[in-house]
Motif scaffolding. Structure first.
Motif, PDB file in Angstrom:
ATOM      1  N   MET A  40      -9.996 -13.470  -0.734  1.00 27.77           N
ATOM      2  CA  MET A  40      -9.198 -12.304  -1.725  1.00 27.77           C
ATOM      3  C   MET A  40      -9.248 -10.901  -1.073  1.00 27.77           C
ATOM      4  O   MET A  40      -7.912 -10.454  -1.128  1.00 27.77           O
ATOM      5  CB  MET A  40     -10.081 -12.205  -2.960  1.00 27.77           C
ATOM      6  CG  MET A  40      -9.444 -11.337  -4.053  1.00 27.77           C
ATOM      7  SD  MET A  40     -10.292 -11.280  -5.783  1.00 27.77           S
ATOM      8  CE  MET A  40      -9.340 -10.160  -6.431  1.00 27.77           C
ATOM      9  N   LEU A  41     -10.204 -10.934  -0.294  1.00 22.18           N
ATOM     10  CA  LEU A  41      -9.996  -9.244   0.544  1.00 22.18           C
ATOM     11  C   LEU A  41      -8.987  -9.451   1.531  1.00 22.18           C
ATOM     12  O   LEU A  41      -8.360  -8.537   1.838  1.00 22.18           O
ATOM     13  CB  LEU A  41     -11.595  -9.109   1.319  1.00 22.18           C
ATOM     14  CG  LEU A  41     -11.560  -7.812   1.913  1.00 22.18           C
ATOM     15  CD1 LEU A  41     -11.464  -6.760   1.073  1.00 22.18           C
ATOM     16  CD2 LEU A  41     -12.949  -7.699   2.576  1.00 22.18           C
ATOM     17  N   GLU A  42      -8.713 -10.600   2.193  1.00 21.33           N
ATOM     18  CA  GLU A  42      -7.777 -10.545   3.131  1.00 21.33           C
ATOM     19  C   GLU A  42      -6.480 -10.511   2.492  1.00 21.33           C
ATOM     20  O   GLU A  42      -5.486  -9.711   3.179  1.00 21.33           O
ATOM     21  CB  GLU A  42      -7.818 -12.220   3.750  1.00 21.33           C
ATOM     22  CG  GLU A  42      -8.978 -12.290   4.875  1.00 21.33           C
ATOM     23  CD  GLU A  42      -9.032 -13.698   5.288  1.00 21.33           C
ATOM     24  OE1 GLU A  42      -8.298 -14.381   5.109  1.00 21.33           O
ATOM     25  OE2 GLU A  42     -10.124 -13.983   5.966  1.00 21.33           O
ATOM     26  N   LYS A  43      -6.224 -10.994   1.188  1.00 23.53           N
ATOM     27  CA  LYS A  43      -5.133 -10.875   0.810  1.00 23.53           C
ATOM     28  C   LYS A  43      -4.795  -9.102   0.108  1.00 23.53           C
ATOM     29  O   LYS A  43      -3.787  -8.824   0.243  1.00 23.53           O
ATOM     30  CB  LYS A  43      -5.014 -11.848  -0.688  1.00 23.53           C
ATOM     31  CG  LYS A  43      -4.758 -13.117  -0.156  1.00 23.53           C
ATOM     32  CD  LYS A  43      -4.688 -14.222  -1.527  1.00 23.53           C
ATOM     33  CE  LYS A  43      -4.537 -15.537  -0.982  1.00 23.53           C
ATOM     34  NZ  LYS A  43      -4.699 -16.471  -2.179  1.00 23.53           N
ATOM     35  N   VAL A  44      -6.011  -8.820  -0.225  1.00 22.40           N
ATOM     36  CA  VAL A  44      -5.626  -7.389  -0.509  1.00 22.40           C
ATOM     37  C   VAL A  44      -5.525  -6.409   0.873  1.00 22.40           C
ATOM     38  O   VAL A  44      -4.676  -5.574   0.689  1.00 22.40           O
ATOM     39  CB  VAL A  44      -7.202  -6.760  -1.000  1.00 22.40           C
ATOM     40  CG1 VAL A  44      -7.161  -5.244  -1.200  1.00 22.40           C
ATOM     41  CG2 VAL A  44      -7.339  -7.398  -2.395  1.00 22.40           C
ATOM     42  N   SER A  46      -3.789  -7.518   3.278  1.00 24.37           N
ATOM     43  CA  SER A  46      -2.317  -7.752   3.727  1.00 24.37           C
ATOM     44  C   SER A  46      -1.414  -6.875   2.725  1.00 24.37           C
ATOM     45  O   SER A  46      -0.244  -6.518   3.189  1.00 24.37           O
ATOM     46  CB  SER A  46      -2.089  -9.185   3.277  1.00 24.37           C
ATOM     47  OG  SER A  46      -2.842 -10.090   4.334  1.00 24.37           O
ATOM     48  N   TYR A  47      -1.897  -6.810   1.386  1.00 22.99           N
ATOM     49  CA  TYR A  47      -1.313  -5.915   0.432  1.00 22.99           C
ATOM     50  C   TYR A  47      -0.975  -4.330   1.028  1.00 22.99           C
ATOM     51  O   TYR A  47       0.032  -4.047   1.242  1.00 22.99           O
ATOM     52  CB  TYR A  47      -1.830  -5.911  -0.920  1.00 22.99           C
ATOM     53  CG  TYR A  47      -1.216  -4.902  -1.761  1.00 22.99           C
ATOM     54  CD1 TYR A  47      -0.066  -4.987  -2.444  1.00 22.99           C
ATOM     55  CD2 TYR A  47      -1.797  -3.674  -2.066  1.00 22.99           C
ATOM     56  CE1 TYR A  47       0.427  -3.977  -3.405  1.00 22.99           C
ATOM     57  CE2 TYR A  47      -1.437  -2.556  -2.742  1.00 22.99           C
ATOM     58  CZ  TYR A  47      -0.301  -2.890  -3.531  1.00 22.99           C
ATOM     59  OH  TYR A  47       0.237  -1.818  -4.540  1.00 22.99           O
ATOM     60  N   PHE A  48      -2.288  -4.019   1.624  1.00 20.81           N
ATOM     61  CA  PHE A  48      -2.271  -2.565   1.756  1.00 20.81           C
ATOM     62  C   PHE A  48      -1.399  -2.422   3.204  1.00 20.81           C
ATOM     63  O   PHE A  48      -0.664  -1.368   3.614  1.00 20.81           O
ATOM     64  CB  PHE A  48      -3.599  -2.078   2.289  1.00 20.81           C
ATOM     65  CG  PHE A  48      -4.221  -1.539   0.832  1.00 20.81           C
ATOM     66  CD1 PHE A  48      -3.801  -0.405   0.174  1.00 20.81           C
ATOM     67  CD2 PHE A  48      -5.115  -2.412   0.285  1.00 20.81           C
ATOM     68  CE1 PHE A  48      -4.354  -0.188  -1.026  1.00 20.81           C
ATOM     69  CE2 PHE A  48      -5.833  -2.092  -0.993  1.00 20.81           C
ATOM     70  CZ  PHE A  48      -5.407  -0.947  -1.572  1.00 20.81           C
ATOM     71  N   ASP A  49      -1.433  -3.516   4.054  1.00 24.22           N
ATOM     72  CA  ASP A  49      -0.680  -3.573   5.267  1.00 24.22           C
ATOM     73  C   ASP A  49       0.722  -3.497   5.000  1.00 24.22           C
ATOM     74  O   ASP A  49       1.596  -3.003   5.933  1.00 24.22           O
ATOM     75  CB  ASP A  49      -0.858  -4.762   6.036  1.00 24.22           C
ATOM     76  CG  ASP A  49      -2.219  -4.776   6.625  1.00 24.22           C
ATOM     77  OD1 ASP A  49      -2.901  -3.831   6.847  1.00 24.22           O
ATOM     78  OD2 ASP A  49      -2.796  -5.926   7.174  1.00 24.22           O
ATOM     79  N   ALA A  50       1.100  -3.728   3.635  1.00 24.70           N
ATOM     80  CA  ALA A  50       2.611  -3.821   3.505  1.00 24.70           C
ATOM     81  C   ALA A  50       2.939  -2.588   2.357  1.00 24.70           C
ATOM     82  O   ALA A  50       4.077  -2.476   1.957  1.00 24.70           O
ATOM     83  CB  ALA A  50       2.965  -5.278   2.791  1.00 24.70           C
ATOM     84  N   VAL A  51       1.885  -1.664   2.192  1.00 29.72           N
ATOM     85  CA  VAL A  51       2.333  -0.748   1.436  1.00 29.72           C
ATOM     86  C   VAL A  51       3.214   0.294   2.021  1.00 29.72           C
ATOM     87  O   VAL A  51       3.961   0.876   1.124  1.00 29.72           O
ATOM     88  CB  VAL A  51       0.858   0.029   0.887  1.00 29.72           C
ATOM     89  CG1 VAL A  51       1.130   1.517   0.340  1.00 29.72           C
ATOM     90  CG2 VAL A  51       0.161  -0.730  -0.041  1.00 29.72           C
TER      91      VAL A  51
END
Length: 299
Positions: A40-44, A46-51
């Motif tokens: 789940m942390l990896e997905k989070v 990834s979200y911030f990487d795309a912010v």
């Protein structure tokens, strides 16, 4: 958008220690930190990487380390108590996140056992079970969960949390990007129905600081956390109104320090200095950095 790396000074722990010593504090109580199951942390992350593409601003992760290293770094920064906030984005996630949270905190006396919920059938019972299992703090994320905090499915949750007086960190503000149900109106309606809730408004409710200050003045259970507020990163897009500083100082006992560690785009020291830089006095700063949360969580 490629995010530039965050430069963290090797003597950051010593710099923070000097600030705490000057205030007469042994450590920091950080109510808003995140530890999650690794996938789940990896997905989070990834979200911030795309912010960047979503908001036009890069958001590098300052402390992108293994779990063991993150714990070592956080404690080394002088944090004596912290949370492990999790939050689901769909049904049938909350129960296993709560089990994970209980297991994570079991051998970490400095970590508040953390739990969460989602608007779905049985949410109230899920929260009740988590409280009975020792949960000390809950997290709700209206933006990521994309749900109405006044959904009838959540009424049993609010009843349990009102009765138990268990604090809830709730991301209900429009920042960093608004969602369908974010904003102060939802919290105003919720507190009219459940005035005994103990809420910790994440990020000071940015950018609607004034209306969330109104709620803290009206309801004794409403607290505000400093997560990302007052830093240069946030001031560039959602500055805290200078004219509200007297109200912020007056509400000092219900302002709690939060960092969003490890998902911050700047060194932890900046979050500490942002609070100290407000110039609201040593007593106010001691309360925010440690004493207010210690009192709230009876530590």
């Amino acid at each position: 958008m490629n995010a530039p790396a965050v430069t963290v000074a090797p003597d950051e722990p010593a710099q923070i220690r000097a600030r705490l010593d000057a205030l007469g504090l042994d450590g920091i109580f950080d109510v808003h930190t995140h530890f999650l199951p690794e996938r789940m942390l990896e997905k989070v992350w990834s979200y911030f990487d795309a912010v960047g593409p979503m908001t036009g601003r890069a958001w590098p992760i300052a402390y992108r380390h293994t779990e063991e290293e993150r714990l070592r770094v956080l404690r080394g920064l002088g944090v004596g108590h912290f949370s492990a906030l999790t939050y689901p984005h769909k049904p049938q996630m909350a129960a296993w996140l709560n089990e994970w949270g209980a297991e994570f905190a079991a051998d970490k006396p400095d970590c508040l056992q953390s739990a969460t919920f989602y608007p779905e059938p049985g949410a109230g019972e899920c929260v009740r079970e988590a409280v009975e299992a020792g949960a000390r703090i809950f997290k709700a994320h209206v933006q990521v969960g994309d749900y109405d905090p006044n959904s009838p499915l959540l009424d049993p949750v609010w009843e349990v949390l009102s009765q138990s007086r268990t604090p809830l960190v709730i991301h209900s503000g429009h920042g960093p990007a608004p969602g369908r149900f974010t904003g102060p109106a939802g919290m105003e309606a919720l507190l009219e129905r459940y005035p005994d809730l103990v809420l910790i408004i994440a990020h000071m409710g940015l950018p609607d600081y004034s209306r969330f200050l109104d709620l803290a003045e009206k309801y004794d259970g409403v607290h505000l956390d400093t997560t990302m507020a007052f830093t240069a990163f946030t001031e560039a897009m959602a500055p805290f109104p200078a004219e509200e500083m007297p109200r912020l100082k007056a509400l000092g006992e219900r302002v709690l320090f939060g960092s969003d560690f490890p998902n911050i785009p700047y060194p932890y020291l900046e979050a500490v200095d942002a609070v100290l830089g407000l110039g609201l006095g040593d007593e106010w700063a001691r309360g925010v950095l440690y004493e207010n949360a210690a009192r709230l969580f009876r530590l």
